[in-house]
Design an enzyme around this catalytic site. Structure first.
Site, PDB file in Angstrom:
ATOM      1  N   ASP A 104       0.813  -1.208   0.000  1.00  0.00           N
ATOM      2  CA  ASP A 104       0.000   0.000   0.000  1.00  0.00           C
ATOM      3  C   ASP A 104       0.849   1.262   0.000  1.00  0.00           C
ATOM      4  OD1 ASP A 104      -2.049   1.823   0.309  1.00  0.00           O
ATOM      5  OD2 ASP A 104      -2.210   1.506   2.478  1.00  0.00           O
ATOM      6  N   ASP A 299      -1.782   5.591  -5.139  1.00  0.00           N
ATOM      7  CA  ASP A 299      -2.063   4.669  -4.039  1.00  0.00           C
ATOM      8  C   ASP A 299      -2.383   3.254  -4.542  1.00  0.00           C
ATOM      9  OD1 ASP A 299      -2.951   3.376  -1.817  1.00  0.00           O
ATOM     10  OD2 ASP A 299      -4.559   4.784  -1.347  1.00  0.00           O
TER      11      ASP A 299
END
Ligand SMILES: *[C@@H]1O[C@H](CO)[C@@H](O)[C@H](O)[C@H]1NC(C)=O
Ligand SMILES: *[C@@H]1O[C@H](CO)[C@@H](O)[C@H](O)[C@H]1NC(C)=O
Ligand SMILES: *[C@@H]1O[C@H](CO)[C@@H](O)[C@H](O)[C@H]1NC(C)=O
Ligand SMILES: *[C@@H]1O[C@H](CO)[C@@H](O)[C@H](O)[C@H]1NC(C)=O
Length: 489
Positions: A104, A299
Site C-alpha cells: 500500500d 495509491d
C-alpha cells in the site's frame, strides 16, 4: 471457480455501500471459504530455510546477492478479487514465517493480524504469534490506524522483516488484535505501508524507507509496480497472478520508453503526491483547480480513483446518459455500457496524458446495459488525505515507479511482456520473500513505550469506516467485499 454473474454483484453493491460511500463494490463477491486459496504458509526452519530459498530466489525472483554490496529484488504479486487488491509476501521473525500483505503506497505502517484476540483465524487468515519468534521485542506501545475503509488496533513490536531479498533487523510493526471486519480477506494477514514515515501512525520508519535511507543498500532508492488486470475477465479466479513489485531497481522488460518522473511537490513527502494537471474524457477536457486542490495520492492500496465531487461530476457530464447514484451509493455514477470511455490523466508538468482503459473504467455492470464507473466522488476534507486518490483503476495502465530521492513518482508505458499477463489465468505465486541480500539494522518507533501513536481521532471502540483524520488511506474496495461473503454466500 469462476466469478458469479453480475446481477449478484448488484446486490453486493446495494447491500454494502456505506453512507460514507467508501465501501466500494468489487465486481464479484468473495469466493466461499472452502475454496483452496494459496498453499498454506510453511513454518520455516530459520536459517536452513533461508539458505535453501536463496538459490531459488536468485533464479526465480531476480534477487542479486554475492559480491555486490548494492542490490535489488522483486516479489511476485497476487491479484485478489478481480483487481480489488494486490498483495505480496514478507517473512517475519526467527524462525522466519511468511505472510501475505497488501502493498500500500497510500499508508506507511506495517501490521499483521495477531494470533490472540482476533476472530480472524476462523476466517482462514494466518496470524502472527510473537511468542514463537525468538527475535521479537514488544514495545508495549498501543497502535491504531484508520483507513478509508476500516481500522486496525494493536501493539507495536520489533522483529526481523524480510522482503524481496532484503532484511530489516529491527523493523517496527504492529501486531493487531482488533480489525474492522471488512479489512482483510484470507489469505492476506496484514498490510505493508509503502508511503513515507511522515504519515506513519506508529512513527516508525517503513521497511522500504529504512532500506532507501541505508546508503549503498539499494541499487536505486525506488520501488516499482506492474499490476495485472482481471476485472474484465469472466474466467477470473479469486486469486490470480498480480504482477511484479520491484525494490531497488526497475525491471526494463516490463516497460518501454523512458520513465516520466514528476517531482513530489516540495515538502509533500508523506503520501506519494502528484498534482493532477490534466483530465480528459473521450477527448474532452475536464477543468481542474491548480495547486493543492488537485493533489493526488498515488495509491496501490486503493482499488478505484476517487476525486472531488465537482470534478467527478464534470467528468461524467461528458458521458451521455450517465447518472449519479444516490442514497447509500452517492458518489458513484452509472452510464451506458455501450459507451467506450477513454479517460486520460496527466500529472505535474508532464506532457504525457496517461489513458485509463475502458476495461478498467467499466468497473461493474448492474444490468445488461448499465455500468458503474471506476471513478467516484470523494470528500477528503477534514482528513490528511489529498483531494484525489489515484488507485489501481489507473495504476493497472502504467508501470509505476516510486522514487525516494529525488522524491518523485514516475510512469512508463507497459511493455507487451507486461500486458500479456493481463487476464492470463494462472496460479497465484507462492509466498516467497527472499533471502537476506542486504540488511539494515533497524527502524525507530517515534515514541517511548506506553504512549499511544494513533492517526485516528475516532472515539475509542469505533473501528468502523469513516475517514482517517490523519494518516493513512488504503484498501478501499477490498473492504465491503470481504464482509460481503457473509451476506451473499
Ligand atoms: C532445523 O533444521 C536443522 C537441520 O535440518 C535441524 O537440526 C533442527 O533440529 C531444525 N530445528 C527445528 C526447530 O526444527
Ligand atoms: C523482469 O521481468 C521479467 C518478465 O516478468 C522476468 O522474467 C525477469 O526475471 C525480471 N527480472 C528482474 C531482475 O526483475
Ligand atoms: C503469548 O504469551 C503470553 C504470555 O505467556 C500469553 O498471554 C499470550 O496469550 C501468548 N500469545 C499466544 C498467541 O499464544
Ligand atoms: C484516448 O484519448 C487520448 C487523448 O484524447 C488519445 O490520445 C488516445 O489515443 C485515446 N485512446 C483510445 C484507446 O481511444
Amino acid at each position: 471457480m469462476h466469478l458469479l454473474p453480475y446481477p449478484l454483484a448488484l446486490s453486493c453493491l446495494l447491500l454494502l455501500l456505506a453512507p460514507e460511500g467508501l465501501a466500494v463494490p468489487q465486481p464479484a463477491p468473495s469466493i466461499p471459504r472452502s475454496i483452496p486459496l494459496l498453499r498454506r504458509r510453511p513454518v520455516h526452519n530459520g536459517t536452513e530455510w533461508l539458505k535453501s530459498q536463496k538459490d531459488l530466489l536468485e533464479i526465480k525472483y531476480g534477487t542479486r546477492t554475492g559480491q555486490q554490496k548494492r542490490a535489488s529484488g522483486f516479489n511476485l504479486l497476487t491479484n485478489q478479487g478481480a483487481d480489488s487488491s494486490f498483495y505480496g509476501s514478507i517473512a517475519v521473525g526467527t524462525p522466519a514465517i511468511s505472510f501475505d500483505v497488501i502493498l500500500d503506497t497510500g499508508s506507511s505502517d506495517l501490521w499483521l493480524a495477531a494470533s490472540d484476540g482476533l476472530s480472524t483465524s476462523t476466517d482462514g487468515i494466518p496470524t502472527f504469534d510473537s511468542n514463537t519468534s525468538s527475535t521479537f521485542t514488544s514495545l508495549n506501545t498501543a497502535f491504531s490506524i484508520s483507513y478509508g475503509s476500516g481500522a486496525a488496533r494493536g501493539t507495536l513490536g520489533q522483529d526481523v522483516v524480510q522482503m524481496a531479498g532484503f532484511e530489516v533487523r529491527s523493523q517496527t510493526f504492529a501486531v493487531v488484535n482488533q480489525i474492522s471486519s471488512n479489512l482483510l480477506t484470507a489469505p492476506v494477514s496484514g498490510l505493508m505501508g509503502l508511503g513515507f514515515s511522515t504519515i506513519a501512525s506508529s512513527g516508525a520508519t517503513p521497511f522500504w524507507e529504512a532500506l532507501a535511507n541505508s546508503d549503498g543498500t539499494l541499487d536505486e532508492p525506488l520501488m516499482a509496480f506492474q499490476l495485472t488486470r482481471f476485472v474484465d475477465d469472466a474466467q477470473a479466479q479469486q486469486l490470480e497472478p498480480g504482477g511484479t513489485f520491484n525494490l531497488g531497481s526497475t525491471n526494463s522488460s516490463l516497460f518501454t520508453g523512458s520513465i516520466d518522473y514528476q517531482s513530489i511537490p516540495s515538502g509533500q513527502e508523506g503520501y506519494w503526491i502528484q498534482e493532477l494537471t490534466g483530465l480528459s474524457v473521450n477527448g474532452n477536457t475536464v477543468s481542474l483547480t491548480s495547486g493543492s486542490a488537485s493533489y493526488a495520492a498515488i495509491d496501490t492500496g486503493t482499488t478505484l480513483v476517487g476525486g472531488p465531487t465537482s470534478a467527478i461530476s464534470a467528468l461524467y457530464a461528458q458521458i451521455p446518459g450517465s447518472q449519479a447514484l444516490t442514497g447509500e451509493n452517492a458518489g458513484y455514477y452509472t452510464y451506458p455500457c455501450s459507451t467506450t470511455v477513454n479517460v486520460t490523466m496527466r500529472f505535474g508538468s508532464s506532457s504525457v496524458a496517461w489513458p485509463v482503459s475502458n476495461a478498467d473504467f467499466a468497473l461493474m455492470k448492474i444490468s445488461s446495459s448499465t455500468c458503474v464507473g471506476g471513478f467516484f466522488a470523494l470528500d477528503t476534507s477534514g482528513t490528511s488525505a489529498p483531494p484525489w486518490i489515484v488507485g489501481d483503476t489507473f495504476l493497472k495502465n502504467v508501470y509505476s515507479v516510486f522514487r525516494a530521492n529525488p522524491a518523485a513518482v514516475g510512469f512508463a508505458t507497459l511493455s507487451s511482456t507486461a500486458t500479456a499477463m493481463n487476464g492470463k489465468n494462472g496460479a497465484a505465486p507462492s509466498p516467497t520473500v527472499g533471502s537476506a541480500a542486504a540488511t539494515v539494522s533497524g527502524t525507530t518507533a517515534g515514541t517511548g513505550s506506553g504512549t499511544t501513536r494513533s492517526s485516528s481521532t475516532n472515539a475509542a471502540g469505533n473501528l468502523r469506516g469513516g475517514f482517517a483524520a490523519a494518516g493513512a488511506w488504503a484498501v478501499v474496495a477490498v473492504s465491503g467485499l470481504v464482509g460481503a461473503s457473509g451476506f451473499l454466500l
